[in-house]
Design an enzyme around this catalytic site. Structure first.
Site, mmCIF file in Angstrom:
data_model
loop_
_atom_site.group_PDB
_atom_site.id
_atom_site.type_symbol
_atom_site.label_atom_id
_atom_site.label_comp_id
_atom_site.label_asym_id
_atom_site.label_seq_id
_atom_site.Cartn_x
_atom_site.Cartn_y
_atom_site.Cartn_z
ATOM 1 C CB THR A 12 14.506 -13.381 -15.002
ATOM 2 O OG1 THR A 12 15.696 -13.936 -14.438
ATOM 3 C CG2 THR A 12 14.881 -12.218 -15.898
ATOM 4 C CB SER A 54 14.213 -20.240 -9.727
ATOM 5 O OG SER A 54 15.216 -20.189 -10.712
ATOM 6 C CB THR A 87 15.366 -19.658 -16.642
ATOM 7 O OG1 THR A 87 16.399 -18.716 -16.346
ATOM 8 C CG2 THR A 87 14.251 -18.976 -17.412
ATOM 9 C CG ASP A 88 19.136 -19.376 -12.242
ATOM 10 O OD1 ASP A 88 19.290 -19.133 -13.454
ATOM 11 O OD2 ASP A 88 19.656 -18.687 -11.341
#
Length: 324
Positions: A12, A54, A87-88
């Site tokens: 992101t 990610s 962040t995933d």
């Protein structure tokens, strides 16, 4: 002047609206560094490694990131490394990097919850904070850290707990180990870390470890399908303190006898696996050959098993003991 290398991998923090209006990772490391302003105390270099959301990461991409980190850390003129990441799956990459990290120099992961083209994007601040941590002498000898929303986390048991909140990360059984405010880095705890694993080989790319979640009336169909698809390890995200049922118990017996590495974790966010119950519970699953992963979360456990299996080492109680 400290020197920090920023390794950009997408996410992101590098995303902006595409032709269809949805955000897609596209900005380069130079663009990311350009958004945060200059520093009088840190010299910053940048390097694009991959550029992916990610959720698209494969083992090969994660190994590429690990190799880039090791290469930059080995440079005598580099004091620390920052990895920008989605962040995933930041928790998986961060944990694996910590398993491999064999230097006193800081490695810091960061990212964003809001895309780079939004007026309230959090990426530039998080990147500034991460660079400050990577350059800080007090961050040495603490392994791989995660800097987000002004807080610092050890990666070993840190998970993404919130989908879109500005501060999405939580450490299981603990909390942040430091903070960053106005460029000042404060560390309040020192993570306990096992000896590092050896560097990953190409075998890691194709080492399959699956996670199977337990729920009422679950059978062994998904676990059996995972092994049939080539899984060399299976992590059971079991119920409660590590409980399953008779179908899973029968499967664990067969899988362990066939040489499949079976790890017993829990789907519960907080707390360890504790063998208390029989009749298909954790007592029976462990007796049947499942390895007690205690407080190690399921998806961290998956990365540990993949790293161990790809190295050719036996995955048994002795092998996992330092990590759980």
């Amino acid at each position: 002047m400290a020197r920090v290398v920023v390794l950009a991998t997408g996410g992101t923090i590098a995303s902006a609206a595409g032709p269809d209006g949805g955000a897609v990772a596209q900005r380069t490391v130079g663009e990311l560094i350009g958004t945060m302003g200059s520093s009088s105390s840190v010299e910053v270099e940048g390097r694009d490694v991959v550029n992916l959301g990610s959720y698209l990461m494969r083992h090969r991409d994660i190994r590429t990131i690990a190799e880039a980190v090791a290469e930059e850390i080995a440079r005598a003129d580099v004091d620390g490394v920052v990895v920008t990441h989605g962040t995933d799956t930041m928790e998986e990459t961060g944990y694996l990097l910590d398993l491999l990290h064999d230097s006193a120099k800081p490695v810091v992961l960061t990212g964003a919850q809001r895309p780079a083209d939004q007026p309230d994007t959090d990426g530039p601040r998080n990147l500034r904070d991460a660079i400050a941590v990577a350059a800080a002498p007090q961050a040495r000898e603490r392994g791989v850290l995660l800097a987000f929303g002004g807080r610092l986390f050890a990666t070993a048991r840190t998970r993404k707990f919130y989908t879109v909140a500005a501060e999405p990360f939580v450490t299981i059984g603990g909390g942040p180990i430091g903070r960053v405010a106005a460029g000042e880095v404060v560390l309040t705890a020192h993570p306990v870390r096992p000896a590092p694993l050896p560097p990953l080989g190409e075998g890691f790319d194709s080492t399959r470890v699956d996670v199977v979640v337990a729920y009422p009336d679950v059978d062994a169909a998904l676990a059996e399908a995972a092994v049939a698809a080539g899984a060399r390890g299976v992590i059971l995200a079991a119920l409660g303190s590590g409980n399953g049922n008779h179908a899973l118990l029968d499967w664990v017996r067969r899988a362990a006898a066939d040489g499949v590495a079976v790890g017993l974790s829990t789907r519960v966010p907080e707390g360890p696996v504790v063998p208390m119950y029989t009749n298909g519970g954790a007592v029976d699953l462990i007796a049947a050959g499942a390895l007690n992963l205690r407080s190690l979360p399921p998806f961290h456990s998956r990365m540990l098993f993949a790293a161990l299996l790809s190295s050719g080492k036996p995955v048994d109680e002795q092998a996992i003991a330092p990590y759980v």
